[in-house]
Design a protein around this motif. Structure first.
Motif, PDB file in Angstrom:
ATOM      1  N   ARG A 128      78.877  87.809 -30.950  1.00 34.43           N
ATOM      2  CA  ARG A 128      77.986  86.825 -31.540  1.00 34.43           C
ATOM      3  C   ARG A 128      76.488  87.072 -31.751  1.00 34.43           C
ATOM      4  O   ARG A 128      75.837  86.808 -32.895  1.00 34.43           O
ATOM      5  CB  ARG A 128      78.052  85.548 -30.513  1.00 34.43           C
ATOM      6  CG  ARG A 128      77.061  84.457 -30.942  1.00 34.43           C
ATOM      7  CD  ARG A 128      77.136  83.242 -30.344  1.00 34.43           C
ATOM      8  NE  ARG A 128      78.392  82.387 -30.488  1.00 34.43           N
ATOM      9  CZ  ARG A 128      78.823  81.446 -29.382  1.00 34.43           C
ATOM     10  NH1 ARG A 128      77.859  80.869 -28.694  1.00 34.43           N
ATOM     11  NH2 ARG A 128      80.089  81.002 -29.701  1.00 34.43           N
ATOM     12  N   THR A 129      76.040  88.060 -30.964  1.00 33.47           N
ATOM     13  CA  THR A 129      74.669  88.570 -31.087  1.00 33.47           C
ATOM     14  C   THR A 129      74.527  89.632 -32.402  1.00 33.47           C
ATOM     15  O   THR A 129      73.573  89.415 -33.112  1.00 33.47           O
ATOM     16  CB  THR A 129      74.239  89.248 -29.752  1.00 33.47           C
ATOM     17  OG1 THR A 129      74.170  88.413 -28.739  1.00 33.47           O
ATOM     18  CG2 THR A 129      72.746  89.748 -30.221  1.00 33.47           C
ATOM     19  N   LEU A 130      75.610  89.964 -32.589  1.00 34.12           N
ATOM     20  CA  LEU A 130      75.757  91.275 -33.725  1.00 34.12           C
ATOM     21  C   LEU A 130      75.980  90.379 -34.971  1.00 34.12           C
ATOM     22  O   LEU A 130      75.328  90.638 -36.104  1.00 34.12           O
ATOM     23  CB  LEU A 130      76.837  92.151 -33.684  1.00 34.12           C
ATOM     24  CG  LEU A 130      76.883  93.077 -32.315  1.00 34.12           C
ATOM     25  CD1 LEU A 130      78.080  93.941 -32.468  1.00 34.12           C
ATOM     26  CD2 LEU A 130      75.570  94.124 -32.790  1.00 34.12           C
ATOM     27  N   ILE A 131      76.641  89.377 -35.119  1.00 34.59           N
ATOM     28  CA  ILE A 131      76.845  88.430 -36.278  1.00 34.59           C
ATOM     29  C   ILE A 131      75.577  87.799 -36.630  1.00 34.59           C
ATOM     30  O   ILE A 131      74.974  87.608 -37.506  1.00 34.59           O
ATOM     31  CB  ILE A 131      77.702  87.603 -36.082  1.00 34.59           C
ATOM     32  CG1 ILE A 131      79.478  88.290 -35.836  1.00 34.59           C
ATOM     33  CG2 ILE A 131      78.013  86.675 -37.110  1.00 34.59           C
ATOM     34  CD1 ILE A 131      80.545  87.594 -35.458  1.00 34.59           C
ATOM     35  N   GLY A 132      74.887  87.248 -35.556  1.00 35.61           N
ATOM     36  CA  GLY A 132      73.653  86.559 -35.774  1.00 35.61           C
ATOM     37  C   GLY A 132      73.817  84.888 -36.408  1.00 35.61           C
ATOM     38  O   GLY A 132      74.972  84.644 -36.693  1.00 35.61           O
ATOM     39  N   SER A 133      72.877  84.276 -36.422  1.00 35.48           N
ATOM     40  CA  SER A 133      72.834  83.016 -36.826  1.00 35.48           C
ATOM     41  C   SER A 133      73.326  82.862 -38.288  1.00 35.48           C
ATOM     42  O   SER A 133      72.666  83.578 -39.156  1.00 35.48           O
ATOM     43  CB  SER A 133      71.599  82.286 -36.577  1.00 35.48           C
ATOM     44  OG  SER A 133      71.600  80.822 -37.026  1.00 35.48           O
ATOM     45  N   GLY A 134      74.462  82.278 -38.756  1.00 37.85           N
ATOM     46  CA  GLY A 134      74.867  81.992 -40.001  1.00 37.85           C
ATOM     47  C   GLY A 134      75.241  83.370 -40.514  1.00 37.85           C
ATOM     48  O   GLY A 134      75.208  83.690 -41.734  1.00 37.85           O
TER      49      GLY A 134
ATOM     50  N   ILE B 179      61.508  86.827 -27.116  1.00 38.27           N
ATOM     51  CA  ILE B 179      60.926  85.878 -25.905  1.00 38.27           C
ATOM     52  C   ILE B 179      61.549  84.318 -26.376  1.00 38.27           C
ATOM     53  O   ILE B 179      61.266  84.057 -27.544  1.00 38.27           O
ATOM     54  CB  ILE B 179      59.508  85.949 -25.985  1.00 38.27           C
ATOM     55  CG1 ILE B 179      58.791  87.246 -25.868  1.00 38.27           C
ATOM     56  CG2 ILE B 179      58.741  84.821 -25.443  1.00 38.27           C
ATOM     57  CD1 ILE B 179      57.347  87.351 -25.920  1.00 38.27           C
ATOM     58  N   GLN B 180      61.905  83.958 -25.604  1.00 41.40           N
ATOM     59  CA  GLN B 180      62.869  82.569 -25.673  1.00 41.40           C
ATOM     60  C   GLN B 180      62.152  81.233 -24.808  1.00 41.40           C
ATOM     61  O   GLN B 180      62.064  81.635 -23.551  1.00 41.40           O
ATOM     62  CB  GLN B 180      64.172  82.817 -25.114  1.00 41.40           C
ATOM     63  CG  GLN B 180      64.826  83.753 -25.879  1.00 41.40           C
ATOM     64  CD  GLN B 180      65.122  83.493 -27.448  1.00 41.40           C
ATOM     65  OE1 GLN B 180      65.108  82.406 -27.909  1.00 41.40           O
ATOM     66  NE2 GLN B 180      65.519  84.581 -28.151  1.00 41.40           N
ATOM     67  N   PHE B 181      61.336  80.236 -25.703  1.00 41.54           N
ATOM     68  CA  PHE B 181      60.870  79.401 -24.705  1.00 41.54           C
ATOM     69  C   PHE B 181      61.849  78.253 -24.444  1.00 41.54           C
ATOM     70  O   PHE B 181      62.915  77.872 -25.344  1.00 41.54           O
ATOM     71  CB  PHE B 181      59.636  79.007 -25.817  1.00 41.54           C
ATOM     72  CG  PHE B 181      58.364  79.635 -25.646  1.00 41.54           C
ATOM     73  CD1 PHE B 181      57.516  79.822 -24.534  1.00 41.54           C
ATOM     74  CD2 PHE B 181      58.338  80.838 -26.389  1.00 41.54           C
ATOM     75  CE1 PHE B 181      56.478  80.510 -24.697  1.00 41.54           C
ATOM     76  CE2 PHE B 181      57.232  81.527 -26.451  1.00 41.54           C
ATOM     77  CZ  PHE B 181      56.344  81.570 -25.616  1.00 41.54           C
ATOM     78  N   PRO B 182      61.650  77.434 -23.583  1.00 41.24           N
ATOM     79  CA  PRO B 182      62.526  76.278 -23.322  1.00 41.24           C
ATOM     80  C   PRO B 182      62.708  75.224 -24.781  1.00 41.24           C
ATOM     81  O   PRO B 182      61.534  75.167 -25.249  1.00 41.24           O
ATOM     82  CB  PRO B 182      62.074  75.526 -22.050  1.00 41.24           C
ATOM     83  CG  PRO B 182      61.163  76.543 -21.553  1.00 41.24           C
ATOM     84  CD  PRO B 182      60.776  77.462 -22.459  1.00 41.24           C
ATOM     85  N   GLY B 183      63.884  74.867 -24.548  1.00 38.51           N
ATOM     86  CA  GLY B 183      64.179  74.011 -25.849  1.00 38.51           C
ATOM     87  C   GLY B 183      64.598  74.862 -27.162  1.00 38.51           C
ATOM     88  O   GLY B 183      64.758  74.126 -28.204  1.00 38.51           O
ATOM     89  N   SER B 184      64.173  76.146 -27.149  1.00 41.68           N
ATOM     90  CA  SER B 184      64.786  76.882 -28.461  1.00 41.68           C
ATOM     91  C   SER B 184      66.471  76.929 -28.495  1.00 41.68           C
ATOM     92  O   SER B 184      67.178  76.700 -27.591  1.00 41.68           O
ATOM     93  CB  SER B 184      64.067  78.255 -28.332  1.00 41.68           C
ATOM     94  OG  SER B 184      64.820  78.991 -27.227  1.00 41.68           O
ATOM     95  N   ARG B 185      66.930  77.332 -29.654  1.00 47.02           N
ATOM     96  CA  ARG B 185      68.403  77.388 -29.728  1.00 47.02           C
ATOM     97  C   ARG B 185      68.989  78.236 -29.031  1.00 47.02           C
ATOM     98  O   ARG B 185      70.149  77.880 -28.597  1.00 47.02           O
ATOM     99  CB  ARG B 185      68.607  77.513 -31.358  1.00 47.02           C
ATOM    100  CG  ARG B 185      70.065  77.038 -31.739  1.00 47.02           C
ATOM    101  CD  ARG B 185      70.493  77.580 -33.138  1.00 47.02           C
ATOM    102  NE  ARG B 185      69.285  76.613 -33.996  1.00 47.02           N
ATOM    103  CZ  ARG B 185      69.283  76.900 -35.399  1.00 47.02           C
ATOM    104  NH1 ARG B 185      69.950  77.718 -36.003  1.00 47.02           N
ATOM    105  NH2 ARG B 185      68.546  76.262 -35.897  1.00 47.02           N
ATOM    106  N   SER B 186      68.340  79.534 -29.010  1.00 47.67           N
ATOM    107  CA  SER B 186      69.037  80.702 -28.108  1.00 47.67           C
ATOM    108  C   SER B 186      68.725  80.774 -26.792  1.00 47.67           C
ATOM    109  O   SER B 186      69.193  81.876 -25.899  1.00 47.67           O
ATOM    110  CB  SER B 186      68.643  81.701 -28.807  1.00 47.67           C
ATOM    111  OG  SER B 186      68.915  81.920 -30.239  1.00 47.67           O
ATOM    112  N   TYR B 187      67.893  79.615 -26.246  1.00 51.66           N
ATOM    113  CA  TYR B 187      67.415  79.888 -24.813  1.00 51.66           C
ATOM    114  C   TYR B 187      68.564  80.000 -23.807  1.00 51.66           C
ATOM    115  O   TYR B 187      68.795  80.651 -23.076  1.00 51.66           O
ATOM    116  CB  TYR B 187      66.492  78.644 -24.630  1.00 51.66           C
ATOM    117  CG  TYR B 187      65.853  78.927 -23.286  1.00 51.66           C
ATOM    118  CD1 TYR B 187      64.648  79.189 -23.035  1.00 51.66           C
ATOM    119  CD2 TYR B 187      66.556  78.060 -21.846  1.00 51.66           C
ATOM    120  CE1 TYR B 187      63.946  79.340 -21.740  1.00 51.66           C
ATOM    121  CE2 TYR B 187      65.913  77.953 -20.813  1.00 51.66           C
ATOM    122  CZ  TYR B 187      64.722  78.651 -20.679  1.00 51.66           C
ATOM    123  OH  TYR B 187      64.069  78.774 -19.513  1.00 51.66           O
ATOM    124  N   ALA B 188      69.823  79.196 -24.049  1.00 53.04           N
ATOM    125  CA  ALA B 188      70.636  79.009 -23.047  1.00 53.04           C
ATOM    126  C   ALA B 188      71.758  80.248 -23.438  1.00 53.04           C
ATOM    127  O   ALA B 188      72.411  80.690 -22.549  1.00 53.04           O
ATOM    128  CB  ALA B 188      71.467  77.645 -23.156  1.00 53.04           C
TER     129      ALA B 188
END
Length: 1223
Positions: free
Chosen positions: A877-883, A979-988
């Motif tokens: 999933r990381t290699l494919i990326g969003s969309g 850097i992932q802030f709380p509430g971002s799509r990739s945080y979890a």
């Protein structure tokens, strides 16, 4: 003798395709043998005594080309095959001719003279039998000779065949083709009764009302016995093939027995024993259709059950309220049958409340229980329609017209609406609608119906207009009647013509946006439409009736076949009513014909009826006229036409009968061999003027045929399809332009004979017609051949399938460019995964250019390689990326295409849920190798990735991210970490941090995750720590309870909190007010509480003023406000302001609603940037709110304050300067 069209076609060599019926063998005909070798010695004079010797064969003369020492070219003599047949007749019937007996020998001579066949006969005196042996060079000649022999030696007999009506079209065939084939094959005369004599009585009643399948038609077959039997066999075969399926009806089943029969449907279907069976019920009958045997078995079982049930059932009658009867039909009745094996019979037309429960004696107690349970299973509401009954009928008629009950049922699931039956409507004094279902849903429907009926009160009206004028009114004024709705909002409903009712329903449309609730408006609109319709009716026609006395036997002539003549009399407008016999009225007799309608139409129809009757009386006399004339026999086939089309056309257009007479046998009996069949006699029978016109047309056709010529062109078969065109459009155009007939060869039949009438070779084309037309068609056809030779070149080659996408291009761009450039047609067909066929059509130059262009593109596509890389599923999933953006960026860096289709072919990951770790790469070697390296680097980076947590106060997140993520992107680019802030799509998705245990007591909203290589993560963490601001020193706080009802008055749309922030004070509220800021104006039908009239302020616009107490419906309870300040001084000032605001809110006890005629004065009231409103607030102490949505200004304050504020507003509205003092 008179010959039919089919016989003449056969005799003149004009028949179509060869006979598709195989010859049948009669019981008295011995099996034939087609082999040359025979066990029987045919040369034996004892076995076959000669009755008539065949002509002696001529001696072979010596060729004049040969010398004594032999010819230079030796002739090759091929032995022709010999076809034989033999049969035995028990009785030979010899007829006489010209009062002279005809011998068997003369008959055999006649057969051998006509056909190339040798016939020998021998007699058996004991058995009184005669055996015939035939030999011929072709099977066709043999069969023709045998038929002729049987026809001459067998007695003529007549047989009847009963054929179901549905099989008649199959027996006749398309344009009579099948019937013609049977007649040609057997020579028998076959007569089928006309269609009108089969359809039954003129009244339209069926020929029989019993349960048999369908009526039969008696077909008469006349001819020599063996041939007539052969024709009968053919017809029976056709009947058998078309009557495999059967349909039977069982009628007049008692209503108390029918439910038991329907309940046993599965039993009857099982009785079909696997055959197809379909059962349908309609009122009191059952229709069974399917395979014949299965239908018979099922029908027999149904009849047996009906007989048993008719005597074994008893009934109990009980009374139930009429509304509960609705629950005992359809599914309700089926439920009772399933529970108790009893049937419930309900008659809604019966005014009593009784119902009957039928069943066996032992089942009736449970049947009664089941009926009572079903009758009380649902809630029923009886909705009475308002009266009188005339109004009720109008309302019900409109509801049915717009399918209102169905609409309600669909909108409210589980609710059924039942309207009265027509019989109930006729005799009822009041009408009721039954609404059935669960009580809450029924109540909802009742409310909706009540609202609907309320809108219809005074909105309906009936106008009496003679029904005969309805069609005329609609025809002449259709557009204007539709405009009634736009002009008067009135809908017009005419009754159906079959009802013959004169009442027209007018409805003031309750659903229209233009509908007025005023009864006067409704009545006015209905009256206007009534006047318009009355005027239209007067203009339409003056209706009258006229009764004629015409003998009943002529009624059928007036009605015509299938009612065609009657329809012609009535006309397209159908504004006439014509009734026959007792249907014409109470005082009518069987001879009466009643004509009713517009005066002019009645007079016209009466005159036409009398003319038809007079013509019918004189029909025999008029049709007795006939004429005879001779035509050359060579034109007979063309005059008759294919399958009799020519003479049938004359019959249909002119109503004449055309017979072609040919005296064949009479001329053959002469001693001298004359050229026979030069002339044929044509006889035309019918009306004199029609007969003369038919004769004129035939003579004109013969004159045209005399100029006819034909020519055969040699055209290679491969060009024929192009010359014919799609569906023959090109050849049809030539035929129409030049008035010729162009025939192309078809495939040959199995016996070697051409399927076309003309014997054409594969490369021959025949043109027939006038000399000038043939020459013109020939020239154009040859030009077309030259064009086909030039343009109809085909080239086929293959290309690798992988190159097809490049050849076609995006959206077919590349292939279309090649087509446009070369003017060639290109077809692409995929054969295998690796190879694709390309077909190019056009000129030689075009196809060569197209091939070159395609191969250039195919060569540009390099060889592909396939590589598989193992990559852990967790990294996919990381290699494919969003969309898929990650993959697109990766492929672009490697020089590949970002097109989704190309991308999917280049790199493929396992599907979601597939545990496989293999990633497939397929494409050009250079790109695939680069992709492999980049993927391996990315996977290595992901394997070294760590997740580190960091505490950052949530209040500082926005500043660290920056507008549009600017600060965050700069930090990530500088450190190489994510850097992932709380509430971002990739945080979890990044997973749990390795130091998560150190932050167990920290608020999750303050935990920021840093991912990437460890060194990059450490750099990012240091940078974030440096950017985090030190927490401010502890603040001083206090709490104040504030009533929720004062919230909006205190907050002043947020201005109060902005004032507090100027002192460095923040406010946290435990509860937010939920109700709107401004109170709504109460809805009241009474006049407003105050009115500003012109006496007080003559220049002020007319306005309404209404005052109500404030806080009446306000929210109860308090909200605790927590004040947070930097110092004690600021806190004290904030507390003081809050308390003062609460005290001020307590004084805001009234709300005034000032409504102006329009918003044109609002700009003066508000002033520049709200200066006037602020001035009014400061001077009066009242809050003034000017709406942006309506004409109402809301003023809140004490009673005196809002009055002063209202006066100030009105002064600004009138444009007068402010008074300093009141006089």
């Amino acid at each position: 003798m008179a010959l039919s069209a089919a016989d003449l076609q056969k005799r003149h060599g004009m028949e179509g395709a060869p006979d598709p019926f195989a010859p049948a063998l009669e019981e008295y005909v011995e099996p034939r043998s087609k082999t040359v070798k025979q066990e029987l010695d045919t040369d034996s004079h004892q076995a076959f005594p000669s009755l008539a010797s065949a002509p002696a064969a001529k001696a072979v003369t010596q060729s004049a080309w040969g010398a004594s020492n032999g010819p230079r070219i030796k002739p090759i003599i091929s032995r022709q095959p010999v076809f034989t047949d033999s049969f035995t007749l028990g009785t030979v019937e010899l007829t006489s001719k010209d009062n002279k007996p005809v011998t068997l020998g003369e008959i055999i001579k006649q057969v051998m003279a006509k056909y190339k066949v040798k016939v020998e006969a021998s007699g058996n005196q004991r058995g009184r039998q005669t055996t015939f042996h035939l030999r011929a060079e072709s099977q066709r000649e043999l069969d023709k000779a045998k038929r002729m022999l049987l026809a001459l030696l067998s007695p003529v007999e007549t047989f009847n065949v009963a054929a179901p009506i549905s099989t008649i079209p199959a027996i006749i065939g398309p344009k009579g083709a099948t019937l013609k084939q049977v007649r040609d094959q057997t020579g028998a005369r076959i007569e089928i009764p006309p269609k009108d004599s089969v359809n039954g009585a003129a009244n339209g009643h069926a020929a029989g009302d019993d349960e048999d399948e369908e009526p039969s038609v008696q077909i008469t077959v006349t001819g020599p016995k063996p041939l007539a039997l052969e024709a009968v066999d053919f017809i029976n075969q056709i009947i058998a093939s078309k009557t495999f399926r059967s349909t039977q009806r069982i009628r007049e089943i008692s209503p108390n027995v029918l439910p038991f029969i329907l309940a046993r449907k599965s039993v009857y279907e099982a009785a079909a024993q696997g055959g197809e069976l379909k059962l349908q019920s309609s009122q009191f009958e059952i229709t069974a259709s399917g395979e014949r045997e299965g239908v018979h078995r099922a029908v027999d079982l149904i009849k047996a059950d009906i007989a048993e049930l008719s005597s074994g059932l008893t009934a109990i009658k009980i009374s139930l309220p009429k509304r509960q009867h609705r629950l005992l039909v359809d599914k309700g009745a089926q439920a009772v049958m399933a529970k108790s094996k009893c049937a419930v019979v309900v008659n809604f037309d019966d005014p009593s409340d009784e119902i009957a429960v039928w069943g066996r004696s032992v089942d009736l107690p449970s049947g009664l229980s089941a009926v009572m349970e079903q009758a009380n299973s649902k809630y029923i509401h009886e909705f009475p329609l308002p009266g009188p009954v005339t109004l009720s009928k109008q309302l019900l008629e409109y509801m049915n017209r717009i399918d209102y009950p169905k609409t309600l049922s669909e909108k409210h699931a589980g609710v059924s609406i039942f309207t009265p039956t027509p019989v109930t409507i006729e005799r009822a004094h009041s009408l009721v609608i039954d609404i059935v279902g669960d009580k809450p849903a029924v109540d909802a429907v009742v409310r909706q119906v009540s609202e609907f009926i309320g809108k219809l009160i005074g909105a309906t009206k009936e106008v009496s207009i003679d029904w005969l004028t309805h069609r005329i009114i609609n025809g002449k004024n259709a557009k204007k009647i539709k405009q009634f709705h736009d002009t008067y909002n009135v809908l017009v409903y005419f009754p159906s013509e079959s009802a013959e009712q004169s009442s027209v329903l007018l409805v003031y449309d309750p659903f229209s946006k233009a509908a007025s609730p005023s009864p006067d408006d409704k009545a006015r609109s209905l009256d206007e439409v009534t006047k318009e319709l009355t005027r239209m009716a007067k203009e339409a026609a003056d209706v009258k009736s006229e009764a004629l006395q015409v003998e009943k036997r002529w009624h059928e002539a007036i009605i015509g076949q299938g009612g065609t003549t009657l329809n012609a009399i009535i006309g397209e407008d159908k504004a006439l009513s014509i009734k026959f016999g007792l249907d014409a009225g109470d005082s009518a007799t069987e001879d009466t014909i009643l004509v009713r309608g517009a005066s002019a139409d009645v007079s016209r129809a009466t005159k036409e009826i009398l003319q038809i009757v007079e013509s019918a009386k004189n029909d025999e006399i008029v049709n007795s006229y006939s004429t005879e004339f001779d035509i050359d026999r060579e034109y007979v086939g063309r005059v008759v036409g294919a399958q009799g089309a020519g003479i049938n056309k004359l019959r249909d257009q002119l109503g004449v009968r055309v017979d072609v007479l040919d005296e064949v046998e009479d001329k053959e009996s002469g001693k001298k061999k004359k050229a026979v069949h030069h002339k044929s006699k044509v006889k035309i029978t019918g009306r004199k003027e029609n007969v003369e016109e038919a004769q004129k047309r035939i003579h004109a056709q013969i004159e045209k045929l005399a100029d006819e010529t034909s020519e055969i062109l040699q055209i290679p078969n491969k060009y024929h399809s192009g010359l014919i065109g799609q569906s023959g459009k090109y050849v049809v155009r030539l035929e129409e332009n030049y008035s010729v007939k162009i025939t192309f060869p078809r495939q040959t039949a199995e016996n070697g004979e051409g399927k076309t009438r003309e014997q054409l070779k594969l490369d021959e084309v025949l043109i027939k017609g006038g000399k000038k037309g043939v020459a013109g068609a020939k020239a154009e056809l040859l030009d077309a051949v030259e064009y086909e030779k030039e343009t109809n070149n085909i080239l086929k080659f293959t290309v690798p399938t992988r190159s097809v996408a490049r050849i076609l291009g995006k959206g077919g761009k590349s292939i279309n460019e090649i087509k446009d450039t070369t003017d060639a047609q290109i077809d692409v067909e995929k054969v295998t995964e690796d190879q694709t066929n390309i077909t190019v059509r056009g000129t030689k130059k075009a196809i060569n250019a197209a091939k070159t262009a395609i191969l250039v593109i195919a060569d540009q596509v390099a060889e592909e390689i396939t590589v598989t890389i193992p990559i852990d599923n967790k990294y996919h999933r990381t290699l494919i990326g969003s969309g898929g953006q990650g993959l697109k960026d990766l492929v672009s860096r490697c020089g590949g295409s970002s097109d989704p289709k190309a991308l999917a072919n280049l790199i493929r990951f396992p599907r979601q849920g597939d545990p496989s770790n293999d990633v497939r790469l397929r494409g050009e070697p250079a790109i695939v190798n680069k992709l492999k390296v980049e993927l391996e680097k990315a996977v290595a980076t992901l394997r070294d990735r760590v997740v580190i947590a960091l505490e950052v106060p949530a209040g500082q997140h926005r500043a660290l991210i920056g507008r549009g993520g600017q600060h965050l992107n700069e930090l990530q680019d500088r450190t190489g970490a994510q850097i992932q802030f709380p509430g971002s799509r990739s945080y979890a998705q990044v997973g749990e941090a390795e130091n998560a245990a150190d932050f167990g007591d920290v608020d999750p909203a303050n935990i920021v995750k840093v991912t990437g290589p460890r060194a990059a993560c450490e750099r990012a963490v240091d940078a974030l720590k440096q950017s985090v601001k030190v927490a401010a020193p502890d603040t001083v706080t206090s709490t104040i309870p504030v009533p929720l009802k004062y919230y909006h008055v205190i907050s002043q749309q947020g201005q109060f909190f902005r004032t507090l922030r100027n002192f460095g004070v923040q406010v946290d509220q435990s509860v937010q007010a939920q109700k709107p800021e401004l109170p709504t104006r109460p809805v009241s039908s009474s006049a407003p509480s105050a009115r500003i009239d012109e006496e007080e302020n003559p220049d002020a616009p007319e306005a309404e003023w209404e005052v109500v107490p404030n806080y009446e419906n306000a929210e109860e309870g308090d909200s605790v406000w927590t004040l947070k300040a930097r110092d004690q001084t600021g806190l004290e000032r904030a507390e003081k302001l809050v308390n003062e605001a609460i005290e001020h809110a307590k004084t805001m006890t009234f709300v005034g609603f000032l409504t102006l005629p329009d918003r044109s004065t609002f700009p003066r009231i508000v002033g520049s940037k709200g200066a006037n409103v602020m001035r009014i607030r400061n001077e009066t102490g009242a809050d003034v709110h000017v709406s942006r949505e309506n004409n109402t200004i809301v003023i809140i304050g004490s009673e005196s304050n809002i009055t002063a504020a209202k006066n100030a507003v009105m002064r600004f509205a009138s444009g007068r300067p402010r008074r300093q003092q009141h006089e």
